[in-house]
Enzyme design. Structure first.
Site, PDB file in Angstrom:
ATOM      1  N   CYS A  73       0.495  26.082   5.859  1.00  0.00           N
ATOM      2  CA  CYS A  73       0.010  26.333   4.490  1.00  0.00           C
ATOM      3  C   CYS A  73       1.004  27.025   3.571  1.00  0.00           C
ATOM      4  O   CYS A  73       1.362  26.493   2.530  1.00  0.00           O
ATOM      5  CB  CYS A  73      -1.252  27.186   4.521  1.00  0.00           C
ATOM      6  SG  CYS A  73      -2.516  26.594   5.624  1.00  0.00           S
ATOM      7  N   HIS A 129      -2.933  31.950  -1.120  1.00  0.00           N
ATOM      8  CA  HIS A 129      -2.139  32.072   0.117  1.00  0.00           C
ATOM      9  C   HIS A 129      -0.634  32.162  -0.133  1.00  0.00           C
ATOM     10  O   HIS A 129       0.173  31.666   0.668  1.00  0.00           O
ATOM     11  CB  HIS A 129      -2.439  30.917   1.084  1.00  0.00           C
ATOM     12  CG  HIS A 129      -2.175  31.285   2.518  1.00  0.00           C
ATOM     13  ND1 HIS A 129      -2.208  30.395   3.555  1.00  0.00           N
ATOM     14  CD2 HIS A 129      -1.844  32.485   3.078  1.00  0.00           C
ATOM     15  CE1 HIS A 129      -1.928  31.004   4.688  1.00  0.00           C
ATOM     16  NE2 HIS A 129      -1.699  32.285   4.425  1.00  0.00           N
TER      17      HIS A 129
END
Ligand SMILES: *[C@@H]1O[C@H](CO)[C@@H](O)[C@H](O)[C@H]1NC(C)=O
Ligand SMILES: *[C@@H]1O[C@H](CO)[C@@H](O)[C@H](O)[C@H]1NC(C)=O
Ligand SMILES: *[C@@H]1O[C@H](CO)[C@@H](O)[C@H](O)[C@H]1NC(C)=O
Ligand SMILES: *[C@@H]1O[C@H](CO)[C@@H](O)[C@H](O)[C@H]1NC(C)=O
Ligand SMILES: *[C@@H]1O[C@H](CO)[C@@H](O)[C@H](O)[C@H]1NC(C)=O
Length: 555
Positions: A73, A129
């Site tokens: 990610c 994130h």
């Protein structure tokens, strides 16, 4: 009366010409799925999970067959927003933990900042994130006008809690609420299902959008990441899930199928809303998954990367070959499968140019502008593509510019075999062409009037073209180690079964790729992974994950 009507019409025409001129820059909508595998989309040949809207987006637009992401990610999202390889940012390694003081470098311009400078209204719904140790790291301080969603790598589908038992410090087990609107925790929304909530917020952004300005909306779904502590595959109605997907044996895979299908419905709603707002005729919509599926293990979500080798975090095709589709009426060629090598870092220059930006402004980047490649199905512009270098764990990889030869130096410790369901057996339903044709996405696109009429024969042709059913025999269905390097010919062996590293006829290819990889190794910015900072403990912030440090504004 008639004269008045004529005058009125004239004024209307003038107003609409005027506003068309003002908003000539295309609206840009990027929708990101989390941890979803290659084989979890109907268009790749599986009949297990219905994704009629995403499929319709691809069939009406362009299916990107060689679209590569990073292996996890944080690296993927950093590359997306900066157009740089993560090794330039020190973000090539393990994703940022909640409570870890690490972020996108503050001096590197990012996509929302750059588009905002071009006059865009910029919005993020869902996951960030990319660091949240101090306010300056968070989305609304990095170019997004608004952010509704969560800051960390995952959250819960209903409770929006994230816990991080740090493997390096097991005594630390921090748990906190992570759902916010800008800096405001959204306690009142606890209990609402994440995909539906993010869908609702995305539709609100489009509804409220002032069409005098171009829109940049990024929807970063929680689906299909495992939620909470990495074990939750949240669905809104378990009984419904089990009934709808009763042909799938694994109860977890049933949940996963449902949460992917619900995300697909949201893609349909977003495109339908763009159509209602009369924005679709000047929009670019890009959908992709940020990396491969972690089928099993920690954060295992039962996704499938079949028939590829490798899970999320590996550099095999199952880890980095992404599902990507793009639709825009502005594309000259549509309804086709693009075979050119495209990397996630190419998205920013590609869209920036489409938005009227001057590519020189992007400075020293790794991404290349692929607008013409995609729009006219012409040759790609890459001379190579670095897959990644993880200098701590000692594994790296590089591809040649044609996306044919892949050199791997070392392997990730786990996930190097074959996983996931093929979804093609007779126990699965047959592919539902009708649901694709009747999908919200197809209805919206067809209503523009200048699209090829999507019918079963066209769908079937595209789907057959893209589907990979003929990988080499997998009698070597075991893990593979590349500690003495591997070379794969992805054209003849996309499943990475046959290691050609000792092939004497390929010495030149191997030497060339090694030399290129070495150059990247020299330029690498080392990882600065840190342990979880106990001061970040949500207990100190009324139970929420919140920026806990004061950063120097200059970074
Ligand atoms: C961490 O804390 C959460 C919430 O208190 C709890 O549900 C979970 O079981 C704990 N995990 C570990 C490994 O202690
Ligand atoms: C994760 O959460 C689930 C459900 O709340 C719980 O049963 C499990 O023990 C937790 N696991 C860890 C490792 O914290
Ligand atoms: C390549 O050659 C080396 C040295 O002879 C050998 O150790 C290795 O197993 C070979 N690898 C493959 C994939 O054939
Ligand atoms: C391959 O990895 C080894 C060990 O990490 C390293 O010493 C070597 O320089 C790498 N080779 C290339 C071409 O990057
Ligand atoms: C603290 O958290 C609770 C939920 O646990 C919430 O209801 C309350 O409004 C929060 N207080 C403040 C000052 O934000």
């Amino acid at each position: 009366m008639h004269l008045h009507l004529k005058l009125f019409l004239l004024i209307c025409v003038q107003i609409s010409t005027l506003s068309a001129e003002k908003s000539k820059q295309p609206n840009i909508v990027i929708i990101i799925a989390d941890d979803v595998g290659w084989n979890d989309f109907g268009l790749h040949g599986s009949n297990q999970i219905p994704t009629p809207n995403i499929d319709a987006l691809g069939y009406n637009g362009v299916i990107l067959d060689k679209f590569y992401t990073q292996q996890t990610c944080t690296p993927s999202r950093s590359s997306l927003l900066t157009a740089k390889y993560p090794i330039r940012l020190g973000l090539q390694g393990f994703p940022i933990w909640a409570g870890e003081n690490r972020a996108l470098p503050l001096d590197t311009p990012v996509m929302p900042e750059l588009l905002k400078d071009l006059g865009y209204s910029t919005h993020l719904v869902g996951k960030w994130h990319l660091g949240a140790a101090c306010n300056q790291n968070t989305p609304t301080m990095r170019g997004f006008d608004t952010h509704f969603g969560y800051l960390n790598g995952l959250t819960g589908y209903f409770r929006y809690t994230t816990s991080v038992p740090d493997p390096r410090n097991p005594s630390l087990n921090l748990t906190g609420f992570d759902l916010r609107d800008g800096f405001e925790p959204q306690w009142a929304l606890k209990g609402q299902y994440a995909t539906e909530l993010f869908n609702k917020k995305s539709l609100e952004v489009i509804d409220k959008h002032d069409t005098d300005k171009p829109l940049f909306l990024m929807v970063a779904h929680l689906a299909g990441h495992a939620g909470e502590n990495g074990t939750e595959l949240g669905v809104p109605d378990q009984a419904r899930t089990d009934k709808l997907y009763n042909y799938i044996a694994s109860p977890e895979r049933r949940q996963y199928a449902d949460l992917i299908n619900l995300m697909d419905q949201s893609v349909g709603d977003v495109v339908a809303k763009l159509s209602q707002k009369r924005m679709l005729d000047n929009s670019i919509i890009l959908f992709f998954s940020d990396n491969g599926a972690p089928t099993t293990g920690k954060f295992g979500n039962y996704g499938s990367g079949w028939p590829f080798r490798g899970l999320k975090a590996t550099l095999f095709e199952g880890g980095v070959r992404g599902t990507g589709v793009i639709y825009s009426p502005l594309l000259i060629q549509k309804n086709y499968v693009n075979r050119q090598l495209i990397h996630i870092s190419d998205i920013l220059p590609t869209l920036y140019r489409a938005a009227g930006g001057n590519l020189d402004k992007l400075g020293n980047i790794d991404g290349v502008d692929q607008w013409d490649t995609i729009s006219t199905n012409s040759a790609g512009t890459r001379s190579e593509m670095l897959i990644n270098i993880d200098e701590k764990l000692g594994y790296s990889g590089i591809l040649d510019g044609e996306g044919r030869f892949k050199l791997l130096n070392g392997t990730y410790s786990i996930g190097n075999s074959f996983y996931g369901e093929d979804g093609r057996g007779l126990d699965n339903p047959s592919y539902d062409y009708e649901s694709v044709i009747k999908s919200n996405v197809n209805a919206a696109i067809q209503s523009l009037g200048n699209s090829v009429h999507l019918e079963e024969a066209i769908i079937d042709d595209l789907r057959t073209t893209i589907t990979l059913d003929d990988c080499k025999t997998k009698d070597q269905e075991t893990s593979i180690k590349c500690d003495k390097m591997c070379l794969f010919d992805l054209w003849s062996d996309p499943c990475e079964v046959e290691n050609l590293i000792n092939e004497s006829t390929l010495t030149d290819v191997i030497d060339d790729l090694k030399a290129k990889l070495d150059k990247f190794v020299e330029a690498l910015v080392p990882q600065k992974n840190r342990a979880i900072d106990p001061r970040s403990d949500p207990v100190n912030f009324n139970g929420t994950w919140s920026p806990w440090l004061k950063c120097d504004v200059t970074g």
